[in-house]
Design an enzyme around this catalytic site. Sequence first.
Site, short mmCIF file in Angstrom:
data_model
loop_
_atom_site.label_atom_id
_atom_site.label_comp_id
_atom_site.label_asym_id
_atom_site.label_seq_id
_atom_site.Cartn_x
_atom_site.Cartn_y
_atom_site.Cartn_z
N THR A 49 -6.46 0.53 10.69
CA THR A 49 -5.10 1.06 10.78
C THR A 49 -4.98 2.15 11.83
O THR A 49 -3.93 2.31 12.45
CB THR A 49 -4.65 1.59 9.40
OG1 THR A 49 -4.93 0.60 8.41
CG2 THR A 49 -3.17 1.87 9.39
N LYS A 78 0.85 -1.19 0.00
CA LYS A 78 0.00 0.00 0.00
C LYS A 78 0.88 1.24 0.00
O LYS A 78 1.68 1.43 0.92
CB LYS A 78 -0.92 0.00 1.22
CG LYS A 78 -1.89 -1.19 1.23
CD LYS A 78 -2.64 -1.33 2.53
CE LYS A 78 -3.56 -2.55 2.50
NZ LYS A 78 -4.28 -2.77 3.78
N LYS A 113 -4.79 6.06 3.75
CA LYS A 113 -5.22 5.79 5.13
C LYS A 113 -4.01 5.71 6.06
O LYS A 113 -4.12 5.98 7.27
CB LYS A 113 -6.06 4.51 5.20
CG LYS A 113 -5.40 3.25 4.65
CD LYS A 113 -4.61 2.47 5.66
CE LYS A 113 -3.95 1.27 5.03
NZ LYS A 113 -3.12 0.51 5.98
#
Length: 335
Positions: A246, A106, A189
């Site tokens: 997260t 990511k 995020k």
Amino acid sequence: MAKIGIVGAGSWGIALSVLLHNNDHEVAVWSIIKEEVEMLREKREHESKLPGVKLPEDMTFTDSIEEIAQDKDVMILAVPSPYTRSTCRMLKPYVKEGQLIVNVAKGVEDNTFDTLTDIVQEEIPQANAAVLSGPSHAEEVGRGLPTTCVAGAKDKATADYLQNIFTSPVFRVYTSSDMLGIELGGALKNVIALAAGMADGLGYGDNTKAALITRGITEIARLGTAMGGRQETFYGLTGIGDLIVTCASVHSRNRKAGYLIGKGYTMEQAMAEVKMIVEGVYSAKAALGLSRKFHVEMPIVEQVNEILFQGKKADEAVKELMLRDRKDESEDYQW
């Protein structure tokens, strides 16, 4: 049964290797570090990155990039985002035409603003790039705890194929054509999770965390839709779902790094303490650059960048966020 090569022996690569082996696929794992490969072969466990998760005797490990690319139905790209481009360059000579490569890291490259599947397609043009993402800490997937993710691909047949390969009684997979939205949600995020960790380090409470998550997904969706992602993606598993886990989880390296910064550590000290790649530090610069390129307001992202790279105190950043110009919650409200 599919033949699967996993490129990257970090916690996520190892967790997925166990999942896919349990799904009766033939799995091989590559690491660029020879000593790591030898440790995995001997110990059948990654003692530092995923302790307690035992690796089957018939799983193979290699430091040969040519070997991991040969005769594979699917390749899983599981290296940290800063190493995606260099790894793809190593892989390119050995990748066959039409090879399915699934990115599971990511991030957004900070100097080009490329997503990771963009990088795969640029560096290995003969590949078919796809993505798997969602709220999925390796520590839980490796232990077989129920998890749900999304497989994104350019065509439905590829997404369905990946759904079938990954789905198990403990790992449910949905499909989506919005690869851009999936990847932006997964990358951005991490920046908001840094902020959430800072708030925890400062001793703030649940109210603060809820505000950061809610306003954070607003910033992510605002940028993502401006870039061409779909609104519903950012309010699904790979957006708000991944953001929640997260920001809140003890497993989150981004939250942990943010926590340490809130306690007074510098960004460099926090990254050294975490001992793993903190993706949000790299994605923060890209997020800020993208917000300026697309003329999108992202105040949390701006403050995180000032804390990370300009030495701003975290409590000063919070005060600045709280005292911004007064606004409606949504620009769409009609009075």
